[in-house]
Design a protein around this motif. Structure first.
Motif, PDB file in Angstrom:
ATOM      1  N   GLY A   1       0.789  -1.228   0.000  1.00 58.68           N
ATOM      2  CA  GLY A   1       0.000   0.000   0.000  1.00 58.68           C
ATOM      3  C   GLY A   1       0.816   1.270   0.000  1.00 58.68           C
ATOM      4  O   GLY A   1       0.270   2.358   0.193  1.00 58.68           O
ATOM      5  N   VAL A   2       2.142   1.155  -0.215  1.00 57.80           N
ATOM      6  CA  VAL A   2       3.002   2.345  -0.292  1.00 57.80           C
ATOM      7  C   VAL A   2       3.151   2.731  -1.766  1.00 57.80           C
ATOM      8  O   VAL A   2       3.565   1.925  -2.587  1.00 57.80           O
ATOM      9  N   LYS A   3       2.810   3.962  -2.062  1.00 57.72           N
ATOM     10  CA  LYS A   3       2.854   4.444  -3.449  1.00 57.72           C
ATOM     11  C   LYS A   3       4.183   5.171  -3.678  1.00 57.72           C
ATOM     12  O   LYS A   3       4.557   6.033  -2.896  1.00 57.72           O
ATOM     13  N   VAL A   4       4.855   4.829  -4.753  1.00 59.14           N
ATOM     14  CA  VAL A   4       6.149   5.442  -5.071  1.00 59.14           C
ATOM     15  C   VAL A   4       6.033   6.185  -6.393  1.00 59.14           C
ATOM     16  O   VAL A   4       5.571   5.634  -7.394  1.00 59.14           O
ATOM     17  N   HIS A   5       6.453   7.448  -6.375  1.00 62.86           N
ATOM     18  CA  HIS A   5       6.388   8.289  -7.566  1.00 62.86           C
ATOM     19  C   HIS A   5       7.787   8.801  -7.905  1.00 62.86           C
ATOM     20  O   HIS A   5       8.498   9.299  -7.024  1.00 62.86           O
ATOM     21  N   LEU A   6       8.154   8.717  -9.160  1.00 59.23           N
ATOM     22  CA  LEU A   6       9.394   9.297  -9.659  1.00 59.23           C
ATOM     23  C   LEU A   6       9.046  10.488 -10.542  1.00 59.23           C
ATOM     24  O   LEU A   6       8.390  10.334 -11.578  1.00 59.23           O
ATOM     25  N   ILE A   7       9.456  11.684 -10.113  1.00 50.57           N
ATOM     26  CA  ILE A   7       9.206  12.911 -10.864  1.00 50.57           C
ATOM     27  C   ILE A   7      10.514  13.308 -11.547  1.00 50.57           C
ATOM     28  O   ILE A   7      11.539  13.459 -10.882  1.00 50.57           O
ATOM     29  N   ILE A   8      10.461  13.475 -12.868  1.00 49.96           N
ATOM     30  CA  ILE A   8      11.673  13.786 -13.629  1.00 49.96           C
ATOM     31  C   ILE A   8      11.523  15.165 -14.267  1.00 49.96           C
ATOM     32  O   ILE A   8      10.976  15.292 -15.369  1.00 49.96           O
ATOM     33  N   PRO A   9      11.996  16.206 -13.581  1.00 49.23           N
ATOM     34  CA  PRO A   9      11.905  17.551 -14.163  1.00 49.23           C
ATOM     35  C   PRO A   9      13.009  17.788 -15.189  1.00 49.23           C
ATOM     36  O   PRO A   9      14.117  17.269 -15.059  1.00 49.23           O
ATOM     37  N   ASP A  10      12.682  18.586 -16.179  1.00 44.43           N
ATOM     38  CA  ASP A  10      13.677  19.101 -17.112  1.00 44.43           C
ATOM     39  C   ASP A  10      14.220  20.412 -16.519  1.00 44.43           C
ATOM     40  O   ASP A  10      14.110  20.624 -15.308  1.00 44.43           O
ATOM     41  N   ILE A  11      14.750  21.284 -17.315  1.00 43.32           N
ATOM     42  CA  ILE A  11      15.368  22.524 -16.839  1.00 43.32           C
ATOM     43  C   ILE A  11      14.398  23.310 -15.957  1.00 43.32           C
ATOM     44  O   ILE A  11      13.297  23.677 -16.385  1.00 43.32           O
ATOM     45  N   THR A  12      14.796  23.543 -14.726  1.00 47.47           N
ATOM     46  CA  THR A  12      13.972  24.277 -13.763  1.00 47.47           C
ATOM     47  C   THR A  12      14.770  25.452 -13.220  1.00 47.47           C
ATOM     48  O   THR A  12      15.935  25.301 -12.849  1.00 47.47           O
ATOM     49  N   LYS A  13      14.155  26.604 -13.175  1.00 49.47           N
ATOM     50  CA  LYS A  13      14.862  27.831 -12.777  1.00 49.47           C
ATOM     51  C   LYS A  13      14.979  27.902 -11.259  1.00 49.47           C
ATOM     52  O   LYS A  13      14.052  28.313 -10.552  1.00 49.47           O
ATOM     53  N   THR A  14      16.113  27.494 -10.752  1.00 46.40           N
ATOM     54  CA  THR A  14      16.432  27.577  -9.327  1.00 46.40           C
ATOM     55  C   THR A  14      17.900  27.980  -9.204  1.00 46.40           C
ATOM     56  O   THR A  14      18.597  28.144 -10.200  1.00 46.40           O
ATOM     57  N   ASP A  15      18.390  28.084  -7.960  1.00 46.56           N
ATOM     58  CA  ASP A  15      19.804  28.413  -7.783  1.00 46.56           C
ATOM     59  C   ASP A  15      20.708  27.193  -7.951  1.00 46.56           C
ATOM     60  O   ASP A  15      21.902  27.243  -7.649  1.00 46.56           O
TER      61      ASP A  15
END
Length: 237
Positions: free
Chosen positions: A166-180
């Motif tokens: 019952g544990v849900k695992v998500h992989l989020i793969i961002p492209d270029i993101t404006k951060t420091d």
């Protein structure tokens, strides 16, 4: 009855981690955020508790986890902390390699191992913030991209292993993101607003995944801006 759900977010004092933390507070979570320099955070809320910790210090990490009063109530673990050094392989120092390995591989694995029994009890979720670099060949990103590819595979392994509990695992793969993230690199996002993502946009995607239990799971999602544009920074003479 619990007052609120409990989440743990790494790299929570700025950038994507801070946006995720603020979003989770808005959903009613009590958020424990781990950050190396929490004093640099410009956000405060009664439900947001920043903890000072160097994730590369294993002993410090163990001590910090033992001080969280409602650790057993954690139902969401977000692996977000990260940094990158880009250079030809022979120019990358051993200290920088160890720092990246510790932050991108060792710390997420140790945190997951430490908290999984509680996530199982609470039918919780684990969210990994990956990188498009882990899917592509990245010039001079030899170590960083390889580590991201490794944590991508770890997330996929956990999805297969933990779904029956019952544990849900998500992989989020961002492209270029404006951060420091790009502050100490020799390139950065282009000025075109359609060529980069914003941290709040990443948080919005995660909100849609965790806001309610729909009985189904999106294990992996890539987020990209409309255009691909980077620019080299002007060298300081």
């Amino acid at each position: 009855m619990k007052d609120s759900k409990v989440a743990l977010v790494t790299g929570a004092s700025r950038g994507i981690g801070l946006s995720i933390s603020r979003m989770l507070v808005g959903l009613g979570y009590k958020v424990y955020g781990i950050a190396r320099n929490p004093e640099n955070c410009n956000y405060s809320n009664d439900k947001f508790h920043l903890i000072s910790c160097d994730l590369n210090d294993v002993k410090q990490l163990d001590r910090i986890l033992d001080t969280i009063p409602d650790k057993k109530d954690v139902s969401l673990l977000v692996h977000n902390a990260g940094l990158a050094y880009f250079s030809p392989v022979e120019e990358l120092s051993s200290d920088k390699i160890r720092e990246m390995v510790g932050l991108h591989i060792t710390a997420p694995m140790l945190l997951t191992t430490h908290l999984t029994r509680f996530l199982k009890q609470n039918k919780g979720r684990i969210v990994f913030i990956g990188s498009v670099a882990g899917k592509e060949i990245s010039p001079w990103g030899n170590v960083y991209a390889s580590l991201k590819a490794g944590i991508h595979h770890y997330a996929r392994e956990l999805f297969a292993e933990l779904r029956k509990f019952g544990v849900k695992v998500h992989l989020i793969i961002p492209d270029i993101t404006k951060t420091d993230f790009y502050n100490h690199l020799n390139f950065e996002p282009d000025e075109d607003p359609k060529s980069f993502l914003l941290p709040d946009q990443i948080a919005d995607v995660i909100r849609d995944l965790v806001a309610e239990d729909r009985g189904w799971v999106i294990p992996e999602i890539q987020i990209s801006p409309e255009f691909f544009k980077l620019k080299r920074k002007n060298k300081v003479k």
